[in-house]
Design an enzyme around this catalytic site. Structure first.
Site, PDB file in Angstrom:
ATOM      1  N   GLY A  28     -89.793 -41.891  30.963  1.00 43.48           N
ATOM      2  CA  GLY A  28     -90.407 -41.984  29.633  1.00 43.48           C
ATOM      3  C   GLY A  28     -90.761 -43.428  29.353  1.00 43.48           C
ATOM      4  O   GLY A  28     -90.580 -43.930  28.236  1.00 43.48           O
ATOM      5  N   ALA A  29     -91.288 -44.101  30.393  1.00 48.47           N
ATOM      6  CA  ALA A  29     -91.458 -45.561  30.300  1.00 48.47           C
ATOM      7  C   ALA A  29     -92.506 -45.984  29.295  1.00 48.47           C
ATOM      8  O   ALA A  29     -92.577 -47.161  28.934  1.00 48.47           O
ATOM      9  CB  ALA A  29     -91.828 -46.103  31.673  1.00 48.47           C
ATOM     10  N   SER A  30     -93.323 -45.030  28.803  1.00 46.56           N
ATOM     11  CA  SER A  30     -94.345 -45.479  27.858  1.00 46.56           C
ATOM     12  C   SER A  30     -93.830 -45.409  26.417  1.00 46.56           C
ATOM     13  O   SER A  30     -94.535 -45.772  25.485  1.00 46.56           O
ATOM     14  CB  SER A  30     -95.601 -44.626  28.024  1.00 46.56           C
ATOM     15  OG  SER A  30     -95.239 -43.274  28.160  1.00 46.56           O
ATOM     16  N   GLY A  31     -92.582 -44.956  26.247  1.00 51.75           N
ATOM     17  CA  GLY A  31     -92.040 -44.751  24.891  1.00 51.75           C
ATOM     18  C   GLY A  31     -91.842 -46.046  24.108  1.00 51.75           C
ATOM     19  O   GLY A  31     -91.696 -47.123  24.667  1.00 51.75           O
ATOM     20  N   LEU A  33     -89.286 -47.004  22.175  1.00 54.13           N
ATOM     21  CA  LEU A  33     -87.972 -47.638  22.287  1.00 54.13           C
ATOM     22  C   LEU A  33     -87.881 -48.532  23.530  1.00 54.13           C
ATOM     23  O   LEU A  33     -87.286 -49.606  23.519  1.00 54.13           O
ATOM     24  CB  LEU A  33     -86.890 -46.558  22.352  1.00 54.13           C
ATOM     25  CG  LEU A  33     -85.465 -47.068  22.338  1.00 54.13           C
ATOM     26  CD1 LEU A  33     -85.010 -47.289  20.901  1.00 54.13           C
ATOM     27  CD2 LEU A  33     -84.521 -46.092  23.016  1.00 54.13           C
ATOM     28  N   ASP A 197     -74.543 -44.378  21.881  1.00 52.34           N
ATOM     29  CA  ASP A 197     -74.567 -44.457  20.423  1.00 52.34           C
ATOM     30  C   ASP A 197     -74.681 -45.949  20.167  1.00 52.34           C
ATOM     31  O   ASP A 197     -73.684 -46.675  20.283  1.00 52.34           O
ATOM     32  CB  ASP A 197     -73.282 -43.897  19.805  1.00 52.34           C
ATOM     33  CG  ASP A 197     -73.371 -43.901  18.283  1.00 52.34           C
ATOM     34  OD1 ASP A 197     -73.886 -44.889  17.737  1.00 52.34           O
ATOM     35  OD2 ASP A 197     -72.940 -42.928  17.653  1.00 52.34           O
ATOM     36  N   HIS A 198     -75.876 -46.422  19.871  1.00 49.33           N
ATOM     37  CA  HIS A 198     -76.066 -47.876  19.879  1.00 49.33           C
ATOM     38  C   HIS A 198     -75.248 -48.588  18.798  1.00 49.33           C
ATOM     39  O   HIS A 198     -75.036 -49.781  18.875  1.00 49.33           O
ATOM     40  CB  HIS A 198     -77.555 -48.251  19.825  1.00 49.33           C
ATOM     41  CG  HIS A 198     -78.181 -48.137  18.466  1.00 49.33           C
ATOM     42  ND1 HIS A 198     -78.562 -46.949  17.915  1.00 49.33           N
ATOM     43  CD2 HIS A 198     -78.487 -49.069  17.549  1.00 49.33           C
ATOM     44  CE1 HIS A 198     -79.086 -47.164  16.723  1.00 49.33           C
ATOM     45  NE2 HIS A 198     -79.056 -48.446  16.473  1.00 49.33           N
ATOM     46  N   LYS A 202     -73.033 -52.548  18.632  1.00 48.40           N
ATOM     47  CA  LYS A 202     -73.369 -53.652  17.721  1.00 48.40           C
ATOM     48  C   LYS A 202     -72.208 -54.636  17.732  1.00 48.40           C
ATOM     49  O   LYS A 202     -71.043 -54.229  17.684  1.00 48.40           O
ATOM     50  CB  LYS A 202     -73.616 -53.114  16.303  1.00 48.40           C
ATOM     51  CG  LYS A 202     -74.966 -52.408  16.187  1.00 48.40           C
ATOM     52  CD  LYS A 202     -75.246 -52.034  14.759  1.00 48.40           C
ATOM     53  CE  LYS A 202     -76.516 -51.206  14.647  1.00 48.40           C
ATOM     54  NZ  LYS A 202     -77.751 -51.975  14.634  1.00 48.40           N
ATOM     55  N   GLU A 236     -81.031 -48.034   4.757  1.00 49.53           N
ATOM     56  CA  GLU A 236     -82.274 -48.529   5.352  1.00 49.53           C
ATOM     57  C   GLU A 236     -83.360 -48.497   4.287  1.00 49.53           C
ATOM     58  O   GLU A 236     -83.420 -47.548   3.488  1.00 49.53           O
ATOM     59  CB  GLU A 236     -82.717 -47.613   6.500  1.00 49.53           C
ATOM     60  CG  GLU A 236     -81.815 -47.642   7.701  1.00 49.53           C
ATOM     61  CD  GLU A 236     -82.385 -46.781   8.824  1.00 49.53           C
ATOM     62  OE1 GLU A 236     -82.978 -47.352   9.739  1.00 49.53           O
ATOM     63  OE2 GLU A 236     -82.250 -45.551   8.761  1.00 49.53           O
ATOM     64  N   HIS A 260     -73.540 -42.198  14.456  1.00 53.04           N
ATOM     65  CA  HIS A 260     -73.274 -43.587  14.060  1.00 53.04           C
ATOM     66  C   HIS A 260     -72.159 -43.727  13.005  1.00 53.04           C
ATOM     67  O   HIS A 260     -71.241 -44.507  13.143  1.00 53.04           O
ATOM     68  CB  HIS A 260     -74.533 -44.246  13.495  1.00 53.04           C
ATOM     69  CG  HIS A 260     -75.728 -44.183  14.401  1.00 53.04           C
ATOM     70  ND1 HIS A 260     -75.625 -44.135  15.767  1.00 53.04           N
ATOM     71  CD2 HIS A 260     -77.057 -44.167  14.132  1.00 53.04           C
ATOM     72  CE1 HIS A 260     -76.855 -44.097  16.300  1.00 53.04           C
ATOM     73  NE2 HIS A 260     -77.731 -44.109  15.325  1.00 53.04           N
ATOM     74  N   LYS A 356     -82.317 -43.253   3.905  1.00 53.52           N
ATOM     75  CA  LYS A 356     -83.596 -43.919   4.175  1.00 53.52           C
ATOM     76  C   LYS A 356     -84.244 -44.206   2.824  1.00 53.52           C
ATOM     77  O   LYS A 356     -83.992 -43.511   1.848  1.00 53.52           O
ATOM     78  CB  LYS A 356     -84.497 -43.000   4.991  1.00 53.52           C
ATOM     79  CG  LYS A 356     -83.859 -42.629   6.339  1.00 53.52           C
ATOM     80  CD  LYS A 356     -84.839 -42.745   7.461  1.00 53.52           C
ATOM     81  CE  LYS A 356     -84.212 -42.465   8.807  1.00 53.52           C
ATOM     82  NZ  LYS A 356     -83.993 -43.673   9.602  1.00 53.52           N
TER      83      LYS A 356
HETATM   84  C1  BG6 Z   1     -81.286 -44.457  15.072  1.00 48.80           C
HETATM   85  C2  BG6 Z   1     -81.848 -43.411  14.152  1.00 48.80           C
HETATM   86  O1  BG6 Z   1     -80.307 -43.912  15.906  1.00 48.80           O
HETATM   87  O2  BG6 Z   1     -80.719 -45.505  14.298  1.00 48.80           O
HETATM   88  C3  BG6 Z   1     -82.862 -44.015  13.218  1.00 48.80           C
HETATM   89  O3  BG6 Z   1     -82.452 -42.405  14.935  1.00 48.80           O
HETATM   90  C4  BG6 Z   1     -82.283 -45.199  12.491  1.00 48.80           C
HETATM   91  O4  BG6 Z   1     -83.315 -43.052  12.278  1.00 48.80           O
HETATM   92  C5  BG6 Z   1     -81.664 -46.162  13.484  1.00 48.80           C
HETATM   93  O5  BG6 Z   1     -83.319 -45.824  11.780  1.00 48.80           O
HETATM   94  C6  BG6 Z   1     -80.949 -47.285  12.770  1.00 48.80           C
HETATM   95  O6  BG6 Z   1     -80.535 -48.217  13.722  1.00 48.80           O
HETATM   96  P1  BG6 Z   1     -80.340 -49.735  13.346  1.00 48.80           P
HETATM   97  O7  BG6 Z   1     -79.793 -50.349  14.586  1.00 48.80           O
HETATM   98  O8  BG6 Z   1     -81.688 -50.268  12.964  1.00 48.80           O
HETATM   99  O9  BG6 Z   1     -79.388 -49.756  12.190  1.00 48.80           O
END
Ligand code: BG6
Length: 504
Positions: A28-31, A33, A197-198, A202, A236, A260, A356
């Site tokens: 999915g290299a064109s995505g 993210l 889970d990014h 952090k 956000e 998250h 959001k």
């Molecule tokens: C993503 C969600 O996992 O996290 C997005 O899919 C959200 O909807 C984003 O905006 C928020 O990440 P961060 O790192 O900008 O707080």
């Protein structure tokens, strides 16, 4: 690539390892993210000297593109993101990027991929160490894992390894997540699967563990005897942007709460692991999640934004955004009260709120301590003395702040609140690194601490599946105007307990 060594942190103890060289294959290299986060993070790791000189990136997607076309897109990403980067460094990074056209369901395409990897391994003098990053819709995860296995690309022998990085969403509910997981685990061992889970990566989230377990002052207070409640907010100001199609299918509970927010809660509330090894830390996160009391749908507030104003700019209602159904019932805001049924936390509510199109981007964990038991400062009563609050600012001003009571200078006894705080920027002179840097590095190092284990994912889905099901079946989210802190129900949720949301 030339890798400047980063300056040592000021006399602090640092554990740093450079991973073995490997090839990174991005499906999915064109995505979006990939270009916004992944490739810039990889470049940043190179600039910090945290990667070996020999590695390559192989973009894989259906779109017809040559190596040079792909390189041009990578160069554009990097020059936009790092305008001050040394052009020679950009050149040598871009030269390591390659591209391969292929589909996601044909064994022949994966056999061709295996041949291409063999060529690249030979060109870079690498021997079969591959990291496969799935930046594709989750419906393709199982098929890709299976085809990788059939092509002999998931086997690990001696010094070679194969690791699979998967993005969320990982399923839509407990049943679909478990089915997907079974498919992955038929092709790979759990030790080869890195579920992202990014939020776990952090910097400030990792710092929660250091703050709690690297200092002796907090942990004795970190329990029901001293803590009144905990608030976790992820706000956000952005709406759904170009992701309307995905978001309107998922909603915020699946998108951010089940993963998250729950992981933030686990980091705040878990017991100390016996060591910082991946599975010892993950054992404790899982043990904590097992203690979270299942929450009735009626106790979770959902909201959806209507038109409003953010930072002086008018913004559209959710239902008017691109690719959103005009009668959509999807939630863009969630607030909930969770209880953790164990000795440490019995009776301490954890309030979560995420949304959001709130007034600004801020993620913060507030630990609100109990008030003093008695005021000796008559006529000030116990209620006049504000409880201490420890705020862990996850973003954007990453840092920690503790509010305390202090005497105002002068002959009269005047108490006021003041804050002891630090920000990463002030202390370390740099912004915390992008979470994807850490995720890529750890995956190359074979460290799964910051990745979600299968049991972790299962518990998270079992907690929230009844709610997504109830919400699919009936009811409407409460409205809130974009640019406000959410629907009235969110205030009611906390106010009925005699508390209020911390000002942000
Ligand atoms: C993503 C969600 O996992 O996290 C997005 O899919 C959200 O909807 C984003 O905006 C928020 O990440 P961060 O790192 O900008 O707080």
């Amino acid at each position: 690539m030339a890798n400047p060594t980063p300056p040592p942190l000021r006399g602090e103890f640092c554990v740093e390892t450079v991973p073995q060289s490997c090839g990174l294959v991005i499906f999915g290299a064109s995505g979006d993210l990939v270009h916004r986060k992944l490739l810039p993070s990889l470049f940043s790791l190179c600039e910090k000297g945290l990667l070996q000189r020999t590695f390559y990136v192989l973009g894989y997607a259906r779109t017809e593109m040559s190596d040079d076309d792909f390189r041009a897109t990578v160069r554009a990403d990097l020059t936009q993101r790092f305008p001050a980067a040394d052009p020679a460094h950009v050149d040598s990074f871009v030269a390591c990027c390659h591209y391969h056209v292929g589909g996601y369901d044909q064994p022949a395409d994966f056999a061709a991929l295996a041949r291409r990897l063999q060529q690249l391994d030979a060109q870079y003098s690498l021997s079969g160490r591959h990291l496969f990053y799935l930046a594709v819709p989750p419906t393709l995860f199982g098929a890709i894992a299976n085809l990788l296995r059939q092509a002999g690309l998931t086997a690990e022998t001696g010094d070679t390894w194969a690791r699979l990085l998967v993005e969320k969403p990982f399923g839509r509910d407990l049943a679909s997540a478990m089915a997907l997981d079974r498919e992955l685990r038929q092709a790979l061992a759990e030790s080869q699967i890195y579920r992202i889970d990014h939020y776990l990566a952090k910097e400030t989230v990792q710092n929660i563990l250091v703050l709690r377990f690297g200092n002796a002052v907090f942990e004795p207070l970190w329990n029901r005897r001293f803590i009144d409640h905990v608030q976790i907010t992820v706000a956000e100001s952005l709406g759904v942007e170009e992701r309307g199609g995905y978001f309107d299918h998922a909603g915020l509970l699946r998108d951010m709460v089940q993963n998250h927010l729950l992981q933030l809660l686990a980091m705040v509330a878990m017991e100390p692991p016996v060591s910082f090894e991946a599975d010892r830390v993950r054992d404790e996160r899982v043990r904590l999640l097992r203690a979270v009391r299942p929450l009735p749908p009626a106790e979770v507030v959902r909201g959806q934004y209507t038109a409003g104003t953010i930072a002086g700019h008018p913004v559209r209602a959710y239902r008017e955004e691109d690719k959103i159904a005009p009668d959509s019932r999807r939630e863009t805001f969630v607030a909930a009260r969770l209880w953790v049924d164990n000795w440490r936390w019995q009776g301490v509510p954890f309030y979560l709120r995420v949304g959001k199109r709130l007034p600004r981007r801020v993620s913060e964990i507030g630990i609100v301590f109990r008030p003093v038991p008695h005021s000796i400062f008559a006529p000030l009563s116990q209620e006049d003395l504000h409880p201490n609050v420890l705020r862990l600012n996850v973003q954007p001003d990453e840092g920690v702040a503790l509010t305390i009571q202090a005497k105002h200078p002068g002959p009269r006894l005047c108490l006021s609140r003041l804050t002891m705080d630090f920000t990463y920027q002030e202390v370390f002179g740099q912004e915390p690194p992008e979470a994807y840097e850490r995720l890529l590095l750890d995956c190359m190092l074979g460290d799964q601490t910051l990745f979600v284990r299968h049991d972790d994912m299962e518990i998270a889905w079992s907690l929230f599946t009844p709610i997504v099901e109830a919400w699919e079946a009936e009811g409407e989210p409460e409205e809130y105007a974009a640019g406000t802190w959410g629907p009235a129900g969110a205030d009611k949720l906390i106010e009925e307990d005699g508390r209020e949301w911390l000002p942000l």
